[in-house]
Scaffold this motif. Structure first.
Motif, PDB file in Angstrom:
ATOM      1  N   PHE A  35     -12.560  29.673 -43.747  1.00 31.16           N
ATOM      2  CA  PHE A  35     -11.844  30.867 -44.232  1.00 31.16           C
ATOM      3  C   PHE A  35     -11.226  31.646 -43.069  1.00 31.16           C
ATOM      4  CE2 PHE A  35     -14.327  31.437 -48.503  1.00 31.16           C
ATOM      5  CZ  PHE A  35     -13.738  30.283 -48.983  1.00 31.16           C
ATOM      6  N   ASP A  36     -11.899  31.673 -41.920  1.00 28.19           N
ATOM      7  CA  ASP A  36     -11.312  32.371 -40.769  1.00 28.19           C
ATOM      8  C   ASP A  36     -10.051  31.654 -40.295  1.00 28.19           C
ATOM      9  OD1 ASP A  36     -13.125  34.495 -40.582  1.00 28.19           O
ATOM     10  OD2 ASP A  36     -14.572  33.235 -39.522  1.00 28.19           O
ATOM     11  N   THR A  37     -10.094  30.334 -40.317  1.00 29.53           N
ATOM     12  CA  THR A  37      -8.904  29.551 -39.949  1.00 29.53           C
ATOM     13  C   THR A  37      -7.763  29.872 -40.910  1.00 29.53           C
ATOM     14  OG1 THR A  37     -10.398  27.803 -39.213  1.00 29.53           O
ATOM     15  CG2 THR A  37      -8.080  27.207 -39.485  1.00 29.53           C
ATOM     16  N   ARG A  38      -8.082  29.932 -42.190  1.00 32.20           N
ATOM     17  CA  ARG A  38      -7.076  30.288 -43.200  1.00 32.20           C
ATOM     18  C   ARG A  38      -6.471  31.659 -42.891  1.00 32.20           C
ATOM     19  NH1 ARG A  38      -9.496  30.480 -49.098  1.00 32.20           N
ATOM     20  NH2 ARG A  38     -10.288  32.506 -48.501  1.00 32.20           N
ATOM     21  N   ASN A  39      -7.309  32.621 -42.552  1.00 34.90           N
ATOM     22  CA  ASN A  39      -6.793  33.958 -42.232  1.00 34.90           C
ATOM     23  C   ASN A  39      -5.886  33.925 -41.009  1.00 34.90           C
ATOM     24  OD1 ASN A  39      -8.101  35.070 -44.376  1.00 34.90           O
ATOM     25  ND2 ASN A  39      -9.765  36.002 -43.192  1.00 34.90           N
ATOM     26  N   GLN A  40      -6.271  33.162 -39.999  1.00 34.66           N
ATOM     27  CA  GLN A  40      -5.427  33.074 -38.799  1.00 34.66           C
ATOM     28  C   GLN A  40      -4.074  32.450 -39.128  1.00 34.66           C
ATOM     29  OE1 GLN A  40      -7.631  30.934 -35.766  1.00 34.66           O
ATOM     30  NE2 GLN A  40      -9.428  32.190 -36.171  1.00 34.66           N
ATOM     31  N   ALA A  41      -4.089  31.430 -39.982  1.00 36.15           N
ATOM     32  CA  ALA A  41      -2.821  30.787 -40.366  1.00 36.15           C
ATOM     33  C   ALA A  41      -1.940  31.758 -41.145  1.00 36.15           C
ATOM     34  CB  ALA A  41      -3.100  29.522 -41.187  1.00 36.15           C
ATOM     35  N   LEU A  42      -2.550  32.540 -42.019  1.00 41.40           N
ATOM     36  CA  LEU A  42      -1.779  33.549 -42.763  1.00 41.40           C
ATOM     37  C   LEU A  42      -1.140  34.549 -41.802  1.00 41.40           C
ATOM     38  CD1 LEU A  42      -4.045  34.369 -45.834  1.00 41.40           C
ATOM     39  CD2 LEU A  42      -1.620  33.795 -45.949  1.00 41.40           C
ATOM     40  N   ILE A  43      -1.922  35.027 -40.844  1.00 39.91           N
ATOM     41  CA  ILE A  43      -1.413  36.035 -39.902  1.00 39.91           C
ATOM     42  C   ILE A  43      -0.277  35.463 -39.055  1.00 39.91           C
ATOM     43  CG2 ILE A  43      -2.076  37.344 -37.829  1.00 39.91           C
ATOM     44  CD1 ILE A  43      -4.791  37.872 -39.255  1.00 39.91           C
ATOM     45  N   ALA A  44      -0.287  34.140 -38.845  1.00 43.80           N
ATOM     46  CA  ALA A  44       0.809  33.525 -38.086  1.00 43.80           C
ATOM     47  C   ALA A  44       2.148  33.692 -38.793  1.00 43.80           C
ATOM     48  CB  ALA A  44       0.511  32.038 -37.859  1.00 43.80           C
ATOM     49  N   HIS A  45       2.126  33.866 -40.114  1.00 44.55           N
ATOM     50  CA  HIS A  45       3.369  34.131 -40.853  1.00 44.55           C
ATOM     51  C   HIS A  45       3.632  35.637 -40.803  1.00 44.55           C
ATOM     52  CE1 HIS A  45       4.050  30.087 -42.390  1.00 44.55           C
ATOM     53  NE2 HIS A  45       2.743  29.997 -42.594  1.00 44.55           N
ATOM     54  N   ALA A  46       3.974  36.109 -39.618  1.00 47.23           N
ATOM     55  CA  ALA A  46       3.958  37.555 -39.368  1.00 47.23           C
ATOM     56  C   ALA A  46       4.972  38.323 -40.210  1.00 47.23           C
ATOM     57  CB  ALA A  46       4.195  37.821 -37.892  1.00 47.23           C
ATOM     58  N   GLN A 101       5.677  37.694 -43.245  1.00 41.68           N
ATOM     59  CA  GLN A 101       5.267  37.612 -44.652  1.00 41.68           C
ATOM     60  C   GLN A 101       3.916  38.243 -44.936  1.00 41.68           C
ATOM     61  OE1 GLN A 101       7.617  36.206 -46.826  1.00 41.68           O
ATOM     62  NE2 GLN A 101       8.671  36.466 -44.877  1.00 41.68           N
ATOM     63  N   VAL A 102       3.103  38.411 -43.915  1.00 38.89           N
ATOM     64  CA  VAL A 102       1.718  38.825 -44.125  1.00 38.89           C
ATOM     65  C   VAL A 102       1.406  40.007 -43.225  1.00 38.89           C
ATOM     66  CG1 VAL A 102      -0.687  38.116 -43.912  1.00 38.89           C
ATOM     67  CG2 VAL A 102       1.013  36.504 -44.795  1.00 38.89           C
ATOM     68  N   ASP A 103       1.012  41.122 -43.854  1.00 38.47           N
ATOM     69  CA  ASP A 103       0.603  42.323 -43.125  1.00 38.47           C
ATOM     70  C   ASP A 103      -0.881  42.189 -42.774  1.00 38.47           C
ATOM     71  OD1 ASP A 103      -0.148  44.814 -42.275  1.00 38.47           O
ATOM     72  OD2 ASP A 103       0.646  45.887 -44.026  1.00 38.47           O
ATOM     73  N   PRO A 104      -1.220  42.175 -41.499  1.00 38.06           N
ATOM     74  CA  PRO A 104      -2.636  42.002 -41.127  1.00 38.06           C
ATOM     75  C   PRO A 104      -3.527  43.117 -41.675  1.00 38.06           C
ATOM     76  CG  PRO A 104      -1.229  41.924 -39.177  1.00 38.06           C
ATOM     77  CD  PRO A 104      -0.349  42.280 -40.324  1.00 38.06           C
ATOM     78  N   GLU A 105      -2.890  44.262 -42.023  1.00 40.18           N
ATOM     79  CA  GLU A 105      -3.669  45.369 -42.607  1.00 40.18           C
ATOM     80  C   GLU A 105      -3.589  45.340 -44.127  1.00 40.18           C
ATOM     81  OE1 GLU A 105      -5.237  47.294 -40.448  1.00 40.18           O
ATOM     82  OE2 GLU A 105      -4.306  46.153 -38.808  1.00 40.18           O
ATOM     83  N   GLY A 106      -2.987  44.303 -44.709  1.00 39.13           N
ATOM     84  CA  GLY A 106      -2.647  44.337 -46.131  1.00 39.13           C
ATOM     85  C   GLY A 106      -3.658  43.656 -47.034  1.00 39.13           C
ATOM     86  N   GLY A 107      -3.199  43.435 -48.271  1.00 44.35           N
ATOM     87  CA  GLY A 107      -4.074  42.997 -49.348  1.00 44.35           C
ATOM     88  C   GLY A 107      -4.733  41.642 -49.137  1.00 44.35           C
ATOM     89  N   TRP A 108      -4.114  40.758 -48.329  1.00 44.04           N
ATOM     90  CA  TRP A 108      -4.715  39.441 -48.135  1.00 44.04           C
ATOM     91  C   TRP A 108      -6.119  39.544 -47.550  1.00 44.04           C
ATOM     92  CZ3 TRP A 108      -2.903  35.424 -50.471  1.00 44.04           C
ATOM     93  CH2 TRP A 108      -1.530  35.298 -50.707  1.00 44.04           C
TER      94      TRP A 108
END
Ligand SMILES: [Zn+2]
Length: 311
Positions: free
Chosen positions: A248-259, A261-268
């Motif tokens: 799950f941490d890897t998944r979060n890092q991959a999401l954050i790489a889509h800067a 599209q993905v707000d690191p402070e956001g709903g994800w």
């Protein structure tokens, strides 16, 4: 008498070493979809020695910038190139291979009435030309298992619905030598799954886990809407739950790489990864097509296939 060394070789069901690698293909509409749907599953199978290829149908050219920190004129002016660079960063984090299939993002139409789709976009492509690059990718990569969205696209973006349509078309046609000629040697994937990422049972479990910890649940409004909705409207049954909480941490890092599209402070990230690990440690799927015998429910996308794949 010496034992035949072949007898000592681990079988595929015990150990993938010494066997032809298992191959998983995930078909997605836009760069970032691979990181929000099935990312931990892919990271787990890569770690176990499988080959994983993400096919991204469009370049995400018409996506909005969904992270306020990236809302800058120079980012907006260069969005297609920036999204490719984000995809490459996410790809590296997940450890997968990735290929763009060359279509143009259709955008998410909004308004009442909805505006027409822009000419030349992916969703307006005839099925056969839209599926052709995917058939070619299947015949080159030769996946045993494919992942895609259900007929509703997971959410009603025209590119997601089209992604479902081309995935089913390619799954069914790739092995037929009379179809899609010039796209390589026929190959039949053995299983086709739909992602069931945002289903009710998972949302309810995460919601309850947050309340039990005295934390605010991000799902309160959504659950209230469900109560008002027609409760007969059920999604696809979960047939397959893949344990992947370690990723799950890897998944979060991959999401954050889509800067963009993905707000690191956001709903994800409103449900901490450790809460997700204990409340819902799997990513879940519906087995939509299968050419192998495997009992359901199952906990492995390659169930029924590992035994067949050998040198
Ligand atoms: Zn998408």
């Amino acid at each position: 008498m010496l034992a035949d060394p072949v007898d000592d070789r681990p079988t595929c069901s015990q150990d993938l070493s010494g066997c032809e690698p298992l191959r998983l293909m995930a078909v997605h509409a836009h760069p970032d979809d691979e990181s929000s749907k099935g990312a931990a599953t892919m990271a787990r199978y890569v770690r176990e020695g499988a080959e994983v290829l993400v096919c991204t149908l469009t370049g995400g050219e018409r996506g909005d910038i969904l992270n306020p920190a990236m809302e800058r004129p120079e980012v907006r002016a260069d969005l297609p190139a920036i999204r490719r660079a984000e995809m490459e960063a996410a790809r590296e984090i997940l450890g997968v291979r990735q290929q763009f299939l060359g279509f143009i993002d259709s955008g998410l139409p909004e308004g009442d009435p909805l505006p027409p789709l822009p000419s030349g976009c992916f969703a307006l492509e005839p099925l056969e030309s839209a599926a052709r690059p995917l058939v070619q990718a299947i015949r080159e990569f030769r996946p045993h298992v494919m992942l895609t969205y259900d007929e509703n696209g997971g959410y009603p973006h025209p590119d997601h619905i089209k992604c479902h349509q081309v995935s089913v078309e390619a799954f069914e046609a790739a092995a037929d030598p009379d179809r899609y000629q010039g796209c390589g040697e026929p190959w039949q994937p053995l299983k086709l799954y739909y992602h069931l990422t945002f289903h009710r049972a998972r949302i309810m479990a995460l919601h309850q886990a947050m309340l039990d910890l005295g934390l605010e649940s991000p799902y309160t409004d959504r659950i209230e809407e469900w109560v008002d909705e027609d409760t007969d409207r059920k999604g696809h049954e979960i047939t397959t739950r893949v344990q992947c909480a370690d990723f799950f941490d890897t998944r979060n890092q991959a999401l954050i790489a889509h800067a963009t599209q993905v707000d690191p402070e956001g709903g994800w990230f409103s449900v901490p990864a450790e809460v997700q690990r204990s409340a819902w440690p799997t990513e879940d799927y519906h087995l939509a097509r299968s050419l192998v015998d495997a009992g359901l429910p199952e906990d492995d996308l390659f169930a029924g296939i590992r035994e067949r794949v050998s040198l």
